[in-house]
Motif scaffolding. Structure first.
Motif, PDB file in Angstrom:
ATOM      1  N   ALA A   1     -13.356   6.905   5.250  1.00  0.00           N
ATOM      2  CA  ALA A   1     -13.312   8.231   4.411  1.00  0.00           C
ATOM      3  C   ALA A   1     -13.224   6.600   2.992  1.00  0.00           C
ATOM      4  N   ASP A   2     -13.311   6.171   1.194  1.00  0.00           N
ATOM      5  CA  ASP A   2     -13.237   5.533   1.392  1.00  0.00           C
ATOM      6  C   ASP A   2     -12.844   6.507  -0.375  1.00  0.00           C
ATOM      7  N   LEU A   3     -11.110   5.676  -0.730  1.00  0.00           N
ATOM      8  CA  LEU A   3     -10.768   6.085  -1.816  1.00  0.00           C
ATOM      9  C   LEU A   3     -12.008   6.173  -2.981  1.00  0.00           C
ATOM     10  N   LEU A   4     -12.335   5.809  -2.811  1.00  0.00           N
ATOM     11  CA  LEU A   4     -12.568   5.960  -4.387  1.00  0.00           C
ATOM     12  C   LEU A   4     -14.701   6.438  -4.695  1.00  0.00           C
ATOM     13  N   ARG A   5     -14.503   7.619  -3.201  1.00  0.00           N
ATOM     14  CA  ARG A   5     -15.428   8.284  -3.129  1.00  0.00           C
ATOM     15  C   ARG A   5     -15.376   9.433  -2.283  1.00  0.00           C
ATOM     16  N   ASP A   6     -15.626  10.772  -2.485  1.00  0.00           N
ATOM     17  CA  ASP A   6     -15.207  12.333  -2.257  1.00  0.00           C
ATOM     18  C   ASP A   6     -15.730  12.526  -0.500  1.00  0.00           C
ATOM     19  N   ASP A   7     -17.329  11.371  -0.172  1.00  0.00           N
ATOM     20  CA  ASP A   7     -17.785  12.173   0.678  1.00  0.00           C
ATOM     21  C   ASP A   7     -15.520  11.446   1.827  1.00  0.00           C
ATOM     22  N   GLY A   8     -16.289  12.804   2.580  1.00  0.00           N
ATOM     23  CA  GLY A   8     -15.342  12.372   4.188  1.00  0.00           C
ATOM     24  C   GLY A   8     -13.361  12.797   4.273  1.00  0.00           C
ATOM     25  N   TRP A   9     -12.853  13.140   2.747  1.00  0.00           N
ATOM     26  CA  TRP A   9     -11.812  13.623   2.996  1.00  0.00           C
ATOM     27  C   TRP A   9     -11.287  14.977   3.115  1.00  0.00           C
ATOM     28  N   ASP A  10     -12.026  15.986   3.501  1.00  0.00           N
ATOM     29  CA  ASP A  10     -11.974  17.066   3.937  1.00  0.00           C
ATOM     30  C   ASP A  10     -11.661  16.583   5.171  1.00  0.00           C
ATOM     31  N   ALA A  11     -12.701  16.383   5.761  1.00  0.00           N
ATOM     32  CA  ALA A  11     -12.610  16.086   7.898  1.00  0.00           C
ATOM     33  C   ALA A  11     -11.740  15.873   7.552  1.00  0.00           C
ATOM     34  N   ALA A  12     -11.218  14.319   7.013  1.00  0.00           N
ATOM     35  CA  ALA A  12     -10.067  13.486   7.529  1.00  0.00           C
ATOM     36  C   ALA A  12      -8.661  14.719   7.269  1.00  0.00           C
ATOM     37  N   MET A  13      -8.552  15.177   6.713  1.00  0.00           N
ATOM     38  CA  MET A  13      -7.906  15.883   6.434  1.00  0.00           C
ATOM     39  C   MET A  13      -7.508  17.308   7.416  1.00  0.00           C
ATOM     40  N   GLU A  14      -8.844  17.743   8.097  1.00  0.00           N
ATOM     41  CA  GLU A  14      -8.580  18.999   9.124  1.00  0.00           C
ATOM     42  C   GLU A  14      -7.521  19.104  10.522  1.00  0.00           C
ATOM     43  N   GLY A  15      -6.657  19.749  10.625  1.00  0.00           N
ATOM     44  CA  GLY A  15      -5.891  19.474  11.157  1.00  0.00           C
ATOM     45  C   GLY A  15      -4.700  18.783  11.386  1.00  0.00           C
ATOM     46  N   VAL A  16      -4.522  18.317   9.900  1.00  0.00           N
ATOM     47  CA  VAL A  16      -3.367  17.703   9.811  1.00  0.00           C
ATOM     48  C   VAL A  16      -2.627  18.403   9.510  1.00  0.00           C
ATOM     49  N   ASP A  17      -1.208  17.686   9.923  1.00  0.00           N
ATOM     50  CA  ASP A  17       0.214  18.351   9.232  1.00  0.00           C
ATOM     51  C   ASP A  17       0.968  16.706   8.253  1.00  0.00           C
ATOM     52  N   TYR A  18       1.080  15.756   8.328  1.00  0.00           N
ATOM     53  CA  TYR A  18       1.386  15.532   7.012  1.00  0.00           C
ATOM     54  C   TYR A  18       0.135  14.037   6.949  1.00  0.00           C
ATOM     55  N   VAL A  19       0.661  13.702   5.533  1.00  0.00           N
ATOM     56  CA  VAL A  19      -0.107  12.442   5.625  1.00  0.00           C
ATOM     57  C   VAL A  19       0.717  11.818   5.114  1.00  0.00           C
ATOM     58  N   LEU A  20       0.424  10.295   5.487  1.00  0.00           N
ATOM     59  CA  LEU A  20       0.773   8.776   4.534  1.00  0.00           C
ATOM     60  C   LEU A  20      -0.250   8.330   4.025  1.00  0.00           C
ATOM     61  N   HIS A  21       0.480   8.755   2.492  1.00  0.00           N
ATOM     62  CA  HIS A  21      -0.901   8.382   2.053  1.00  0.00           C
ATOM     63  C   HIS A  21      -0.351   6.823   1.599  1.00  0.00           C
ATOM     64  N   VAL A  22      -0.648   5.796   2.118  1.00  0.00           N
ATOM     65  CA  VAL A  22      -0.052   4.222   1.709  1.00  0.00           C
ATOM     66  C   VAL A  22      -1.258   3.031   0.872  1.00  0.00           C
ATOM     67  N   ALA A  23      -2.149   3.819   1.389  1.00  0.00           N
ATOM     68  CA  ALA A  23      -3.783   3.349   0.848  1.00  0.00           C
ATOM     69  C   ALA A  23      -3.712   2.892  -0.588  1.00  0.00           C
ATOM     70  N   SER A  24      -4.352   1.596  -1.339  1.00  0.00           N
ATOM     71  CA  SER A  24      -4.633   2.022  -2.285  1.00  0.00           C
ATOM     72  C   SER A  24      -5.730   0.376  -2.666  1.00  0.00           C
ATOM     73  N   PRO A  25      -6.336   1.057  -3.717  1.00  0.00           N
ATOM     74  CA  PRO A  25      -7.850   0.549  -3.834  1.00  0.00           C
ATOM     75  C   PRO A  25      -8.102  -1.125  -4.137  1.00  0.00           C
ATOM     76  N   LEU A  26      -8.855  -1.749  -3.711  1.00  0.00           N
ATOM     77  CA  LEU A  26      -8.819  -3.343  -3.595  1.00  0.00           C
ATOM     78  C   LEU A  26      -9.454  -3.392  -5.641  1.00  0.00           C
ATOM     79  N   GLY A  27      -9.115  -3.916  -6.021  1.00  0.00           N
ATOM     80  CA  GLY A  27      -9.511  -4.731  -7.207  1.00  0.00           C
ATOM     81  C   GLY A  27      -8.974  -5.688  -7.629  1.00  0.00           C
ATOM     82  N   ASP A  28      -9.051  -6.362  -8.956  1.00  0.00           N
ATOM     83  CA  ASP A  28      -8.504  -7.795  -9.594  1.00  0.00           C
ATOM     84  C   ASP A  28      -7.431  -7.663 -10.439  1.00  0.00           C
ATOM     85  N   GLU A  29      -6.687  -7.677  -9.780  1.00  0.00           N
ATOM     86  CA  GLU A  29      -5.191  -7.663 -10.375  1.00  0.00           C
ATOM     87  C   GLU A  29      -5.847  -8.298 -12.373  1.00  0.00           C
ATOM     88  N   ASN A  30      -6.093 -10.071 -12.219  1.00  0.00           N
ATOM     89  CA  ASN A  30      -6.621 -10.468 -13.356  1.00  0.00           C
ATOM     90  C   ASN A  30      -7.709 -10.050 -14.141  1.00  0.00           C
TER      91      ASN A  30
END
Length: 334
Positions: free
Chosen positions: A56-85
Motif C-alpha cells: 500500500a502506498d500513502l499516495l494511492r487508494d489501492d491496497g488500503w482496504d486489504a491491508a486493514m482486513e482483520g486488523v485490531d489496531y493501527v500505528l500510523h507512523v509513516a509519512s510520504p516522502l517529499g522535499d522539505e526544501n
C-alpha cells in the motif's frame, strides 16, 4: 491473537514499531510500497512468523482496504516522502494530509478499534520558537506560509484527521502522538532515518554546532508511547506529546566526545553564531529549515503522557550516545 498494522515498515520509526509490537506478543502486518523490501525488513526487526506484509502506498487508494482486513489496531507512523526544501510547500503538505486521511478512512471502513497516528511536537508550538515557556497539547500551531513546509505538513495532516473524526460516527477511535527529535539506535544500515544529524556530527561534515535546542526522544521510548496510547482506554480521542529532554546541539556534541573518545574526534565543538548559519542557508537549502529554530527556547511538557499512560523518556545523553554507537557498529557513521 491481536493484529496491529504498522504503516511504513521500511522506515526508521516503522521498523522499531514492528519490533516493539512483536516483542509485546502481538501479530504485526506492515505496509510497504513493494514486496521487494520484505526480506530486508524481516532481517532488520528479527521477525518470526508473526509478521506479514501488505502492499500500500500513502499516495494511492489501492491496497488500503486489504491491508486493514482483520486488523485490531493501527500505528500510523509513516509519512510520504517529499522535499522539505521544495519551493512549493504543497509538494509536502498535500501528500502528508491526504495520506493520513487515506489511512484513517480505510481504518474506519474496517472497524479498527483505534488508530494511533504520529504527528510532531512542532504541531503544538508557538508562532516563535524563541518564546520562553513550556507548552502542552492544548496548543495548536497556527498555520503560516512562512513556516517550514515540514512543520506545516505535520500540523495540517493532524488537523485533517481530527476534523474527519469530528464528523465520524462509528467504533474507531483516534489518538495522536507528537514526538520531538527522534534519535537512538538504528536497526540496519539501510534505515538511518532521523539519525542523520548524529551521523553528520560523527563524520565531521558540520563546521560547528548551530545554536539549536532539540527535545531528544529515543525511538524505543517513542514506540513504547505509541503502544501505551494504543491500549489505554483513557487515551482515546487524545493528543500526547512525546518529547524528551531539551538539549542544545553543543551539549549533544559534548556527550559524544565524552563517551566515544577517539571515535568522536571529528565531532565539532565550536558553536556557530546565528548569523553564520543564516548566511550559509542562502546557498545551502538543507540549512534553511533550521534558521527558524536558532536560539529556540520554547519547550513542551510530557506531563499528560506521564500522568495518564505512565510513560517516561530516558535521558538525552544516553540516547545520542547509543545512537552514535549503533551508527558506528553498522559502519554508517561517516
Amino acid at each position: 491473537m491481536v493484529t496491529v498494522l504498522v504503516t511504513g515498515g521500511t522506515g526508521y520509526v516503522g521498523g522499531w514499531a514492528i519490533a516493539g509490537v512483536l516483542e509485546r506478543g502481538y501479530d504485526v502486518r506492515t505496509t510497504v510500497r513493494s514486496l521487494g523490501r520484505a526480506d530486508a525488513v524481516r532481517a532488520a526487526v528479527g521477525a518470526d512468523g508473526r509478521l506479514e506484509f501488505a502492499v500500500a502506498d500513502l499516495l494511492r487508494d489501492d491496497g488500503w482496504d486489504a491491508a486493514m482486513e482483520g486488523v485490531d489496531y493501527v500505528l500510523h507512523v509513516a509519512s510520504p516522502l517529499g522535499d522539505e526544501n521544495a519551493k512549493d510547500a504543497d509538494a509536502l503538505i498535500v501528500p502528508a494530509r491526504d495520506g493520513a486521511l487515506r489511512v484513517l478512512r480505510a481504518a474506519t471502513r474496517a472497524g479498527v478499534k483505534r488508530v494511533v497516528m504520529t504527528s510532531a511536537a512542532n504541531a503544538a508550538s508557538p508562532a516563535s520558537y524563541a518564546e520562553d515557556g513550556v507548552t502542552d497539547e492544548t496548543l495548536w500551531t497556527v498555520d503560516d506560509p512562512k513556516l517550514p513546509a515540514y512543520r506545516r505538513s505535520k500540523t495540517l495532516a493532524e488537523k485533517a484527521v481530527w476534523d474527519f473524526m469530528a464528523t465520524y460516527d462509528g467504533p474507531t477511535e483516534l489518538t495522536t502522538v507528537l514526538p520531538g527529535a527522534v534519535l537512538g539506535p538504528i536497526l540496519s544500515a539501510d534505515t538511518v532515518g532521523t539519525t542523520r544529524i548524529v551521523q553528520r556530527m560523527l563524520a565531521g561534515t558540520m563546521p560547528g554546532t548551530p545554536r539549536i535546542g532539540l527535545e531528544v526522544v529515543d525511538v524505543r521510548d517513542l514506540v513504547d508511547l505509541h503502544v501505551r496510547a494504543m491500549l489505554a482506554p483513557e487515551a482515546a480521542g487524545e493528543r500526547f506529546l512525546g518529547t524528551g529532554e531539551f538539549v542544545w546541539m553543543r551539549e549533544i556534541a559534548a556527550a559524544l566526545k565524552d563517551a566515544l573518545g577517539a571515535q568522536a574526534a571529528k565531532v565539532p565543538t565550536r558553536e556557530l553564531p546565528n548569523f553564520v548559519v543564516r548566511l550559509a542557508s542562502l546557498t545551502d537549502p538543507s540549512l534553511r529549515a533550521l534558521t527558524i529554530s536558532l536560539g529556540r527556547r520554547n519547550r513542551h511538557t510530557t506531563a499528560k503522557a506521564e500522568r495518564l499512560l505512565g510513560w517516561k523518556a530516558r535521558p538525552a545523553a544516553q540516547t545520542v550516545v547509543e545512537c552514535a554507537e549503533s551508527l558506528l557498529s553498522h559502519g554508517v557513521a561517516g
